[in-house]
Design a protein around this motif. Structure first.
Motif, mmCIF file in Angstrom:
data_model
loop_
_atom_site.group_PDB
_atom_site.id
_atom_site.type_symbol
_atom_site.label_atom_id
_atom_site.label_comp_id
_atom_site.label_asym_id
_atom_site.label_seq_id
_atom_site.Cartn_x
_atom_site.Cartn_y
_atom_site.Cartn_z
ATOM 1 N N UNK A 78 4.259 7.958 -16.917
ATOM 2 C CA UNK A 78 4.584 6.778 -17.706
ATOM 3 C C UNK A 78 3.548 5.679 -17.567
ATOM 4 N N UNK A 79 3.864 4.551 -18.184
ATOM 5 C CA UNK A 79 2.973 3.403 -18.180
ATOM 6 C C UNK A 79 3.389 2.437 -17.067
ATOM 7 N N UNK A 80 2.382 1.910 -16.358
ATOM 8 C CA UNK A 80 2.643 1.011 -15.235
ATOM 9 C C UNK A 80 1.682 -0.177 -15.298
ATOM 10 N N UNK A 81 1.999 -1.223 -14.548
ATOM 11 C CA UNK A 81 1.152 -2.398 -14.524
ATOM 12 C C UNK A 81 -0.084 -2.135 -13.657
ATOM 13 N N UNK A 82 -1.227 -2.563 -14.161
ATOM 14 C CA UNK A 82 -2.526 -2.378 -13.527
ATOM 15 C C UNK A 82 -3.092 -3.785 -13.327
ATOM 16 N N UNK A 83 -3.451 -4.169 -12.095
ATOM 17 C CA UNK A 83 -3.822 -5.551 -11.777
ATOM 18 C C UNK A 83 -5.155 -5.597 -11.044
ATOM 19 N N UNK A 84 -5.987 -6.585 -11.430
ATOM 20 C CA UNK A 84 -7.253 -6.852 -10.744
ATOM 21 C C UNK A 84 -7.246 -8.301 -10.265
ATOM 22 N N UNK A 85 -7.742 -8.520 -9.039
ATOM 23 C CA UNK A 85 -7.884 -9.875 -8.515
ATOM 24 C C UNK A 85 -8.932 -9.857 -7.411
ATOM 25 N N UNK A 86 -9.683 -10.947 -7.308
ATOM 26 C CA UNK A 86 -10.537 -11.126 -6.144
ATOM 27 C C UNK A 86 -10.347 -12.548 -5.652
ATOM 28 N N UNK A 87 -11.041 -12.924 -4.599
ATOM 29 C CA UNK A 87 -10.814 -14.237 -3.985
ATOM 30 C C UNK A 87 -11.218 -15.401 -4.884
ATOM 31 N N UNK A 88 -12.146 -15.193 -5.821
ATOM 32 C CA UNK A 88 -12.626 -16.296 -6.647
ATOM 33 C C UNK A 88 -12.132 -16.252 -8.090
ATOM 34 N N UNK A 89 -11.290 -15.298 -8.437
ATOM 35 C CA UNK A 89 -10.835 -15.202 -9.832
ATOM 36 C C UNK A 89 -9.311 -15.191 -9.896
ATOM 37 N N UNK A 90 -8.786 -15.516 -11.066
ATOM 38 C CA UNK A 90 -7.342 -15.375 -11.243
ATOM 39 C C UNK A 90 -6.961 -13.891 -11.327
ATOM 40 N N UNK A 91 -5.687 -13.635 -11.379
ATOM 41 C CA UNK A 91 -5.177 -12.259 -11.477
ATOM 42 C C UNK A 91 -5.238 -11.822 -12.940
ATOM 43 N N UNK A 92 -5.833 -10.666 -13.186
ATOM 44 C CA UNK A 92 -5.905 -10.088 -14.531
ATOM 45 C C UNK A 92 -4.992 -8.871 -14.573
ATOM 46 N N UNK A 93 -4.223 -8.729 -15.659
ATOM 47 C CA UNK A 93 -3.262 -7.629 -15.781
ATOM 48 C C UNK A 93 -3.542 -6.770 -16.998
ATOM 49 N N UNK A 94 -3.209 -5.526 -16.859
ATOM 50 C CA UNK A 94 -3.287 -4.567 -17.955
ATOM 51 C C UNK A 94 -2.284 -3.461 -17.694
ATOM 52 N N UNK A 95 -2.501 -2.320 -18.310
ATOM 53 C CA UNK A 95 -1.586 -1.201 -18.073
ATOM 54 C C UNK A 95 -2.377 0.074 -17.805
ATOM 55 N N UNK A 96 -1.715 0.971 -17.110
ATOM 56 C CA UNK A 96 -2.298 2.275 -16.786
ATOM 57 C C UNK A 96 -1.251 3.331 -17.084
ATOM 58 N N UNK A 97 -1.686 4.455 -17.621
ATOM 59 C CA UNK A 97 -0.764 5.515 -18.009
ATOM 60 C C UNK A 97 -0.990 6.761 -17.159
ATOM 61 N N UNK A 98 0.081 7.235 -16.534
ATOM 62 C CA UNK A 98 0.073 8.482 -15.765
ATOM 63 C C UNK A 98 0.672 9.573 -16.651
ATOM 64 N N UNK A 99 -0.063 10.661 -16.855
ATOM 65 C CA UNK A 99 0.440 11.805 -17.625
ATOM 66 C C UNK A 99 0.429 13.026 -16.718
ATOM 67 N N UNK A 100 1.622 13.605 -16.470
ATOM 68 C CA UNK A 100 1.729 14.773 -15.580
ATOM 69 C C UNK A 100 1.035 15.968 -16.216
ATOM 70 N N UNK A 101 0.307 16.697 -15.411
ATOM 71 C CA UNK A 101 -0.369 17.906 -15.870
ATOM 72 C C UNK A 101 0.635 19.054 -15.774
ATOM 73 N N UNK A 102 0.892 19.701 -16.922
ATOM 74 C CA UNK A 102 1.888 20.780 -16.971
ATOM 75 C C UNK A 102 1.530 21.914 -16.025
ATOM 76 N N UNK A 103 2.540 22.404 -15.321
ATOM 77 C CA UNK A 103 2.367 23.554 -14.432
ATOM 78 C C UNK A 103 1.723 23.226 -13.106
ATOM 79 N N UNK A 104 1.445 21.961 -12.840
ATOM 80 C CA UNK A 104 0.826 21.589 -11.572
ATOM 81 C C UNK A 104 1.736 20.644 -10.812
ATOM 82 N N UNK A 105 1.605 20.665 -9.520
ATOM 83 C CA UNK A 105 2.460 19.890 -8.630
ATOM 84 C C UNK A 105 1.778 18.583 -8.252
ATOM 85 N N UNK A 106 2.430 17.447 -8.584
ATOM 86 C CA UNK A 106 1.967 16.109 -8.197
ATOM 87 C C UNK A 106 0.572 15.770 -8.721
ATOM 88 N N UNK A 107 0.186 16.309 -9.869
ATOM 89 C CA UNK A 107 -1.122 16.038 -10.456
ATOM 90 C C UNK A 107 -0.968 15.340 -11.802
#
Length: 175
Positions: free
Chosen positions: A63-92
């Motif tokens: 599914x789709x999840x929140x993806x976040x970037x931040x460093x000490x000198x910048x604000x927090x930037x947000x986006x999304x990341x999608x995990x797609x399960x590979x058929x027939x494989x375990x935890x991949x």
């Protein structure tokens, strides 16, 4: 009498030979049916083993999840990341995600394998272009990297934190 006896013996041998051939064909047919039923049973067993081997050991990250970037000198930037399960494989999974905010961007694309409840091994590319780091010069991390969770799987953080400018980046995936 001799002729009758000889004819009777030849007749008996002829009938007895033909019956044996018929019995042999029946045995071949029966053995073929037996082999087919054994192969069917083996196929069912192999299919059940394959299904068990493709079942995740850990939770499903699809599914789709929140993806976040931040460093000490910048604000927090947000986006999304999608995990797609590979058929027939375990935890991949295949992964793709991005963050865009003005001239700042972070993209992630590759393959992930969940190796424990607290660790995800990612193989692919993470490319970032942050204005605060070398005026937005792109920096790419390639290869296998580890994301680790310290909060029971709510957030996974990239462990390769030092960017090309020598500063620390926090790249997180929130579930």
């Amino acid at each position: 009498m001799k002729k009758t006896l000889i004819i009777a013996i030849v007749g008996i041998l002829t009938f007895s030979c033909s019956k044996k051939e018929a019995e042999k064909n029946t045995e071949k047919t029966d053995s073929t049916n037996t082999v087919d039923s054994i192969n069917t049973a083996r196929t069912k067993i192999n299919d059940s083993i394959k299904a068990l081997n493709s079942k995740n050991r850990f939770r499903d990250f699809s599914g789709s999840h929140q993806f976040v970037y931040q460093n000490d000198s910048s604000p927090k930037y947000s986006g999304s990341i999608n995990f797609t399960k590979i058929d027939g494989e375990r935890d991949n999974y295949t992964l793709s995600g991005n963050i865009k905010s003005g001239k700042n961007s972070v993209t992630l694309k590759g393959f992930a394998q969940v190796v424990s409840a607290k660790h995800i091994n990612f193989t692919g590319e993470i490319t970032q272009s942050i204005v605060d780091n070398d005026n937005g010069k792109p920096y790419t991390r390639k290869g296998t990297k580890t994301f680790m969770s310290k909060d029971d799987g709510k957030t996974y953080r990239l462990q390769d934190m030092v960017n090309g400018s020598g500063f620390v980046d926090y790249i997180d995936i929130h579930f």
